[in-house]
Enzyme design. Structure first.
Site, short mmCIF file in Angstrom:
data_model
loop_
_atom_site.label_atom_id
_atom_site.label_comp_id
_atom_site.label_asym_id
_atom_site.label_seq_id
_atom_site.Cartn_x
_atom_site.Cartn_y
_atom_site.Cartn_z
N ARG A 35 -55.77 -10.65 -48.07
CA ARG A 35 -55.76 -12.09 -48.38
C ARG A 35 -55.73 -12.92 -47.10
O ARG A 35 -56.43 -13.92 -46.97
CB ARG A 35 -54.55 -12.44 -49.25
CG ARG A 35 -54.43 -13.94 -49.57
CD ARG A 35 -53.20 -14.25 -50.38
NE ARG A 35 -51.95 -13.88 -49.73
CZ ARG A 35 -51.34 -14.59 -48.79
NH1 ARG A 35 -51.85 -15.73 -48.37
NH2 ARG A 35 -50.20 -14.18 -48.26
N HIS A 37 -56.51 -11.95 -43.88
CA HIS A 37 -57.39 -11.66 -42.75
C HIS A 37 -58.83 -11.27 -43.08
O HIS A 37 -59.69 -11.39 -42.20
CB HIS A 37 -56.77 -10.56 -41.87
CG HIS A 37 -55.41 -10.91 -41.38
ND1 HIS A 37 -55.17 -11.97 -40.52
CD2 HIS A 37 -54.19 -10.37 -41.66
CE1 HIS A 37 -53.87 -12.05 -40.27
NE2 HIS A 37 -53.25 -11.10 -40.95
N LYS A 66 -49.30 -22.53 -41.60
CA LYS A 66 -49.24 -21.34 -40.75
C LYS A 66 -49.88 -21.71 -39.42
O LYS A 66 -50.96 -22.29 -39.37
CB LYS A 66 -49.98 -20.18 -41.41
CG LYS A 66 -49.85 -18.89 -40.64
CD LYS A 66 -50.46 -17.71 -41.37
CE LYS A 66 -50.28 -16.44 -40.55
NZ LYS A 66 -50.92 -15.29 -41.19
N ARG A 67 -49.21 -21.39 -38.32
CA ARG A 67 -49.66 -21.84 -36.99
C ARG A 67 -50.95 -21.17 -36.53
O ARG A 67 -51.83 -21.83 -35.98
CB ARG A 67 -48.57 -21.59 -35.96
CG ARG A 67 -47.41 -22.57 -36.10
CD ARG A 67 -46.42 -22.44 -34.97
NE ARG A 67 -47.07 -21.90 -33.79
CZ ARG A 67 -46.52 -21.03 -32.96
NH1 ARG A 67 -45.33 -20.60 -33.14
NH2 ARG A 67 -47.19 -20.58 -31.92
N THR A 70 -56.07 -15.13 -38.07
CA THR A 70 -57.37 -14.58 -37.69
C THR A 70 -58.06 -14.02 -38.92
O THR A 70 -57.45 -13.26 -39.68
CB THR A 70 -57.19 -13.45 -36.65
OG1 THR A 70 -56.49 -13.98 -35.52
CG2 THR A 70 -58.53 -12.89 -36.21
N ARG A 111 -56.27 -22.04 -35.33
CA ARG A 111 -55.04 -22.51 -34.67
C ARG A 111 -54.73 -23.92 -35.14
O ARG A 111 -55.60 -24.79 -35.12
CB ARG A 111 -55.18 -22.49 -33.15
CG ARG A 111 -55.30 -21.11 -32.58
CD ARG A 111 -55.16 -21.10 -31.07
NE ARG A 111 -55.25 -19.74 -30.59
CZ ARG A 111 -54.23 -18.89 -30.55
NH1 ARG A 111 -53.04 -19.28 -30.94
NH2 ARG A 111 -54.40 -17.66 -30.10
N HIS A 145 -50.80 -5.23 -41.18
CA HIS A 145 -50.39 -6.31 -40.28
C HIS A 145 -51.38 -6.40 -39.12
O HIS A 145 -51.73 -5.39 -38.52
CB HIS A 145 -48.98 -6.04 -39.74
CG HIS A 145 -48.54 -7.00 -38.68
ND1 HIS A 145 -48.21 -8.31 -38.96
CD2 HIS A 145 -48.38 -6.84 -37.34
CE1 HIS A 145 -47.87 -8.91 -37.82
NE2 HIS A 145 -47.96 -8.04 -36.84
#
Length: 150
Positions: A35, A37, A66-67, A70, A111, A145
């Protein structure tokens, strides 16, 4: 009367803990990884709105922005195959369950812009080709991750 109140409070506490606890120590999952990436159906493009749309669509702007995130523009088979590469230590802990891609992948980095604040999450979109380092778990090993882009 005091015993009855204690019982009611204890019952409420057990109910709340039963509801909250499963999410506290929740391990990352392959579904979360996909979900957050995976975007194999699209190629990196120069649309400046890509990150704004994808971050919202994938639920990464609910409650907060979310900061950094990718997106990988590769097949699931290619990303999962990284789990068979040589093991290495995770950047964020001492776990040795990470693996580095042998070749660069097509990615989009999102970003959060410095002036952006929730609920108006505004992202910069940067396309590139980079190696990635992922943490893998399970049997067979699957990505859970995204640890780094290098």
């Amino acid at each position: 009367m005091g015993l009855e109140k204690s019982f009611i409070l204890f019952s409420l506490l057990v109910l709340v803990l039963g509801w909250v606890q499963p999410s506290l120590g929740r391990k990352p999952s392959v579904q979360d990884f996909k979900r957050q990436h995976m975007d194999p159906g699209s190629s990196p493009n120069s649309r400046p709105t890509y990150c704004n749309q994808m971050m919202k669509r994938r639920g990464m702007t609910k409650g907060s922005c979310k900061r950094v995130n990718t997106f990988l523009h590769e097949s699931w088979a290619k990303v999962q195959a990284i789990c068979s590469q040589r093991q290495m230590t995770r950047k964020t802990s001492s776990k040795k369950n990470c693996h580095k891609s042998s070749s660069p992948l097509h990615i989009t980095e999102c970003r959060l812009k410095g002036s952006s604040k929730y609920p108006k999450c505004d992202y910069t979109t940067t396309n590139s080709q980079k190696h990635i380092i992922i943490a893998c778990e399970g049997n067979p090993l699957v990505p859970v991750h995204l640890d780094a882009r290098v």
